[in-house]
Motif scaffolding. Structure first.
Motif, PDB file in Angstrom:
ATOM      1  N   ARG A  67       0.816  -1.216   0.000  1.00 24.19           N
ATOM      2  CA  ARG A  67       0.000   0.000   0.000  1.00 24.19           C
ATOM      3  C   ARG A  67       0.854   1.272   0.000  1.00 24.19           C
ATOM      4  NH1 ARG A  67      -3.011  -4.241   1.904  1.00 24.19           N
ATOM      5  NH2 ARG A  67      -5.251  -4.107   1.488  1.00 24.19           N
ATOM      6  N   ASN A  68       2.143   1.127   0.239  1.00 21.41           N
ATOM      7  CA  ASN A  68       3.061   2.257   0.090  1.00 21.41           C
ATOM      8  C   ASN A  68       3.398   2.507  -1.379  1.00 21.41           C
ATOM      9  OD1 ASN A  68       3.236   2.567   2.892  1.00 21.41           O
ATOM     10  ND2 ASN A  68       4.943   1.132   3.023  1.00 21.41           N
ATOM     11  N   HIS A  69       3.090   1.545  -2.233  1.00 25.42           N
ATOM     12  CA  HIS A  69       3.432   1.637  -3.653  1.00 25.42           C
ATOM     13  C   HIS A  69       2.207   1.742  -4.555  1.00 25.42           C
ATOM     14  CE1 HIS A  69       7.491   0.762  -2.447  1.00 25.42           C
ATOM     15  NE2 HIS A  69       7.071  -0.315  -1.815  1.00 25.42           N
ATOM     16  N   HIS A  70       1.024   1.548  -3.986  1.00 22.31           N
ATOM     17  CA  HIS A  70      -0.206   1.585  -4.786  1.00 22.31           C
ATOM     18  C   HIS A  70      -1.362   1.934  -3.856  1.00 22.31           C
ATOM     19  CE1 HIS A  70      -3.326   0.446  -7.608  1.00 22.31           C
ATOM     20  NE2 HIS A  70      -2.423   0.114  -8.508  1.00 22.31           N
ATOM     21  N   ASP A  71      -2.133   2.934  -4.217  1.00 29.83           N
ATOM     22  CA  ASP A  71      -3.200   3.384  -3.316  1.00 29.83           C
ATOM     23  C   ASP A  71      -4.551   2.720  -3.571  1.00 29.83           C
ATOM     24  OD1 ASP A  71      -3.850   4.634  -5.692  1.00 29.83           O
ATOM     25  OD2 ASP A  71      -3.984   6.648  -4.843  1.00 29.83           O
ATOM     26  N   ARG A  72      -4.570   1.724  -4.448  1.00 28.40           N
ATOM     27  CA  ARG A  72      -5.839   1.053  -4.733  1.00 28.40           C
ATOM     28  C   ARG A  72      -5.753  -0.469  -4.564  1.00 28.40           C
ATOM     29  NH1 ARG A  72      -9.881   4.222  -7.801  1.00 28.40           N
ATOM     30  NH2 ARG A  72      -9.184   6.359  -7.619  1.00 28.40           N
ATOM     31  N   ILE A  73      -4.892  -0.878  -3.657  1.00 26.85           N
ATOM     32  CA  ILE A  73      -4.827  -2.302  -3.312  1.00 26.85           C
ATOM     33  C   ILE A  73      -6.082  -2.630  -2.508  1.00 26.85           C
ATOM     34  CG2 ILE A  73      -3.593  -4.079  -1.989  1.00 26.85           C
ATOM     35  CD1 ILE A  73      -1.754  -3.224  -4.140  1.00 26.85           C
ATOM     36  N   THR A  83       0.937 -22.084  -2.353  1.00 27.99           N
ATOM     37  CA  THR A  83       1.885 -21.899  -3.455  1.00 27.99           C
ATOM     38  C   THR A  83       1.937 -20.466  -3.956  1.00 27.99           C
ATOM     39  OG1 THR A  83       0.273 -22.509  -5.164  1.00 27.99           O
ATOM     40  CG2 THR A  83       1.629 -24.291  -4.235  1.00 27.99           C
ATOM     41  N   GLY A  84       1.075 -19.601  -3.441  1.00 26.35           N
ATOM     42  CA  GLY A  84       1.083 -18.224  -3.912  1.00 26.35           C
ATOM     43  C   GLY A  84       0.089 -17.353  -3.185  1.00 26.35           C
ATOM     44  N   PHE A  85      -0.156 -16.199  -3.797  1.00 32.12           N
ATOM     45  CA  PHE A  85      -1.051 -15.190  -3.237  1.00 32.12           C
ATOM     46  C   PHE A  85      -1.971 -14.672  -4.324  1.00 32.12           C
ATOM     47  CE2 PHE A  85       2.779 -15.129  -0.727  1.00 32.12           C
ATOM     48  CZ  PHE A  85       2.323 -15.014   0.573  1.00 32.12           C
ATOM     49  N   TYR A  86      -3.102 -14.145  -3.909  1.00 31.94           N
ATOM     50  CA  TYR A  86      -3.960 -13.381  -4.806  1.00 31.94           C
ATOM     51  C   TYR A  86      -3.837 -11.916  -4.438  1.00 31.94           C
ATOM     52  CZ  TYR A  86      -6.151 -17.598  -6.574  1.00 31.94           C
ATOM     53  OH  TYR A  86      -6.376 -18.804  -7.172  1.00 31.94           O
ATOM     54  N   LEU A  87      -3.751 -11.085  -5.452  1.00 33.84           N
ATOM     55  CA  LEU A  87      -3.697  -9.637  -5.293  1.00 33.84           C
ATOM     56  C   LEU A  87      -4.883  -9.052  -6.036  1.00 33.84           C
ATOM     57  CD1 LEU A  87      -2.336  -6.840  -4.762  1.00 33.84           C
ATOM     58  CD2 LEU A  87      -1.020  -7.237  -6.856  1.00 33.84           C
ATOM     59  N   ALA A  88      -5.661  -8.225  -5.356  1.00 32.89           N
ATOM     60  CA  ALA A  88      -6.792  -7.542  -5.987  1.00 32.89           C
ATOM     61  C   ALA A  88      -6.553  -6.041  -5.924  1.00 32.89           C
ATOM     62  CB  ALA A  88      -8.096  -7.899  -5.278  1.00 32.89           C
ATOM     63  N   VAL A  89      -6.694  -5.383  -7.079  1.00 36.76           N
ATOM     64  CA  VAL A  89      -6.507  -3.934  -7.162  1.00 36.76           C
ATOM     65  C   VAL A  89      -7.709  -3.306  -7.860  1.00 36.76           C
ATOM     66  CG1 VAL A  89      -3.988  -4.069  -7.172  1.00 36.76           C
ATOM     67  CG2 VAL A  89      -5.213  -4.028  -9.327  1.00 36.76           C
ATOM     68  N   LEU A  90      -7.945  -2.058  -7.546  1.00 39.44           N
ATOM     69  CA  LEU A  90      -9.083  -1.327  -8.095  1.00 39.44           C
ATOM     70  C   LEU A  90      -8.627  -0.399  -9.215  1.00 39.44           C
ATOM     71  CD1 LEU A  90     -12.142  -0.651  -7.735  1.00 39.44           C
ATOM     72  CD2 LEU A  90     -11.414   1.156  -6.158  1.00 39.44           C
ATOM     73  N   ASN A  91      -9.268  -0.532 -10.370  1.00 39.45           N
ATOM     74  CA  ASN A  91      -9.121   0.404 -11.494  1.00 39.45           C
ATOM     75  C   ASN A  91      -7.685   0.619 -11.962  1.00 39.45           C
ATOM     76  OD1 ASN A  91     -11.908   0.844 -11.601  1.00 39.45           O
ATOM     77  ND2 ASN A  91     -11.795   2.493 -10.103  1.00 39.45           N
ATOM     78  N   ASP A  92      -6.899  -0.431 -11.990  1.00 41.33           N
ATOM     79  CA  ASP A  92      -5.545  -0.331 -12.540  1.00 41.33           C
ATOM     80  C   ASP A  92      -5.333  -1.504 -13.489  1.00 41.33           C
ATOM     81  OD1 ASP A  92      -2.881  -0.172 -13.209  1.00 41.33           O
ATOM     82  OD2 ASP A  92      -2.171   0.092 -11.160  1.00 41.33           O
ATOM     83  N   ASP A  93      -5.405  -1.221 -14.778  1.00 47.05           N
ATOM     84  CA  ASP A  93      -5.279  -2.285 -15.773  1.00 47.05           C
ATOM     85  C   ASP A  93      -3.854  -2.436 -16.307  1.00 47.05           C
ATOM     86  OD1 ASP A  93      -5.072  -0.008 -17.307  1.00 47.05           O
ATOM     87  OD2 ASP A  93      -6.601  -0.595 -18.763  1.00 47.05           O
ATOM     88  N   SER A  94      -2.886  -1.792 -15.656  1.00 44.41           N
ATOM     89  CA  SER A  94      -1.504  -1.849 -16.124  1.00 44.41           C
ATOM     90  C   SER A  94      -0.759  -3.025 -15.491  1.00 44.41           C
ATOM     91  CB  SER A  94      -0.770  -0.544 -15.799  1.00 44.41           C
ATOM     92  OG  SER A  94       0.614  -0.685 -16.079  1.00 44.41           O
ATOM     93  N   TYR A  95      -0.568  -4.059 -16.279  1.00 48.18           N
ATOM     94  CA  TYR A  95       0.174  -5.233 -15.823  1.00 48.18           C
ATOM     95  C   TYR A  95       1.590  -4.837 -15.405  1.00 48.18           C
ATOM     96  CZ  TYR A  95       2.350  -9.895 -16.111  1.00 48.18           C
ATOM     97  OH  TYR A  95       3.038 -11.052 -15.851  1.00 48.18           O
ATOM     98  N   ASN A  97       2.611  -2.021 -14.246  1.00 38.20           N
ATOM     99  CA  ASN A  97       2.537  -1.324 -12.965  1.00 38.20           C
ATOM    100  C   ASN A  97       2.442  -2.328 -11.813  1.00 38.20           C
ATOM    101  OD1 ASN A  97       2.398   1.018 -11.307  1.00 38.20           O
ATOM    102  ND2 ASN A  97       0.179   0.786 -11.185  1.00 38.20           N
ATOM    103  N   ILE A  98       1.638  -3.358 -11.983  1.00 40.62           N
ATOM    104  CA  ILE A  98       1.480  -4.372 -10.938  1.00 40.62           C
ATOM    105  C   ILE A  98       2.796  -5.113 -10.717  1.00 40.62           C
ATOM    106  CG2 ILE A  98       0.285  -6.515 -10.310  1.00 40.62           C
ATOM    107  CD1 ILE A  98      -1.354  -3.792 -10.119  1.00 40.62           C
ATOM    108  N   LEU A  99       3.497  -5.439 -11.791  1.00 42.51           N
ATOM    109  CA  LEU A  99       4.804  -6.088 -11.648  1.00 42.51           C
ATOM    110  C   LEU A  99       5.748  -5.213 -10.827  1.00 42.51           C
ATOM    111  CD1 LEU A  99       5.404  -7.480 -15.255  1.00 42.51           C
ATOM    112  CD2 LEU A  99       4.633  -8.755 -13.244  1.00 42.51           C
ATOM    113  N   GLN A 100       5.723  -3.911 -11.090  1.00 46.79           N
ATOM    114  CA  GLN A 100       6.601  -2.989 -10.363  1.00 46.79           C
ATOM    115  C   GLN A 100       6.195  -2.877  -8.896  1.00 46.79           C
ATOM    116  OE1 GLN A 100       9.424  -1.554 -11.910  1.00 46.79           O
ATOM    117  NE2 GLN A 100       9.864  -1.401  -9.722  1.00 46.79           N
ATOM    118  N   VAL A 101       4.902  -2.857  -8.634  1.00 46.43           N
ATOM    119  CA  VAL A 101       4.413  -2.804  -7.248  1.00 46.43           C
ATOM    120  C   VAL A 101       4.887  -4.035  -6.480  1.00 46.43           C
ATOM    121  CG1 VAL A 101       2.331  -2.945  -5.802  1.00 46.43           C
ATOM    122  CG2 VAL A 101       2.427  -1.320  -7.707  1.00 46.43           C
ATOM    123  N   VAL A 102       4.754  -5.202  -7.088  1.00 51.04           N
ATOM    124  CA  VAL A 102       5.189  -6.436  -6.423  1.00 51.04           C
ATOM    125  C   VAL A 102       6.699  -6.411  -6.209  1.00 51.04           C
ATOM    126  CG1 VAL A 102       5.351  -8.954  -6.627  1.00 51.04           C
ATOM    127  CG2 VAL A 102       3.224  -7.781  -7.257  1.00 51.04           C
TER     128      VAL A 102
END
Length: 152
Positions: A67-73, A83-95, A97-102
């Motif tokens: 949440r320090n890197h994205h305000d719509r988590i 084996t992993g995690f699910y990430l849900a974000v609001l109104n951000d369709d930039s793959y 951007n999500i890679l960079q946030v992670v």
């Protein structure tokens, strides 16, 4: 294979190649908002899994630091198969951007000196944490950053 209601049940887990990050689906609300759900796969399904204390701590660290890197988590939560995690974000369709946030979030994990909310007041199983384990998982993921876009 019979079509299931849950998207991940329709994914052939024998064909994926972890680690990866993939868009699972998009849900549109009545007012036009969109929730983008991502599969952050850390371990190879049916071959490896994250130990619970490491997974639990990585969840806390990612939930807090992302949440320090994205305000719509909306949420980051672990998969039951560990084996992993699910990430849900609001109104951000930039793959990208999500890679960079992670990536930025995992770098935060490496620099962490404690697991946030690792106490009985804020956590339902405060005894089950491992900062070192979470950092090792983060290190493994970051070392394979160039593979995150390859699902199969």
């Amino acid at each position: 294979m019979t079509q299931m209601n849950v998207e991940s049940f329709n994914l052939d887990h024998t064909k994926v190649k972890a680690p990866y990050i993939r868009l699972v689906g998009v849900t549109e609300g009545d007012k036009g908002d969109k929730i983008y759900k991502y599969d952050i796969r850390v371990k190879q399904p049916n071959q490896e899994h994250m130990d619970m204390p490491a997974l639990h701590s990585l969840e806390h660290l990612m939930a807090e630091n992302s949440r320090n890197h994205h305000d719509r988590i909306i949420d980051i939560g672990p998969m039951g198969c560990q084996t992993g995690f699910y990430l849900a974000v609001l109104n951000d369709d930039s793959y990208e951007n999500i890679l960079q946030v992670v990536e930025n979030t995992l770098k935060d994990v490496l620099n962490a000196t404690e697991v946030p909310a690792c106490n009985e007041v804020q956590c339902g199983f405060a005894a089950s944490h491992s900062l070192e384990g979470a950092q090792e998982l983060a290190r493994e993921l970051l070392n394979k950053r160039n593979e995150w876009t390859e699902v199969f």
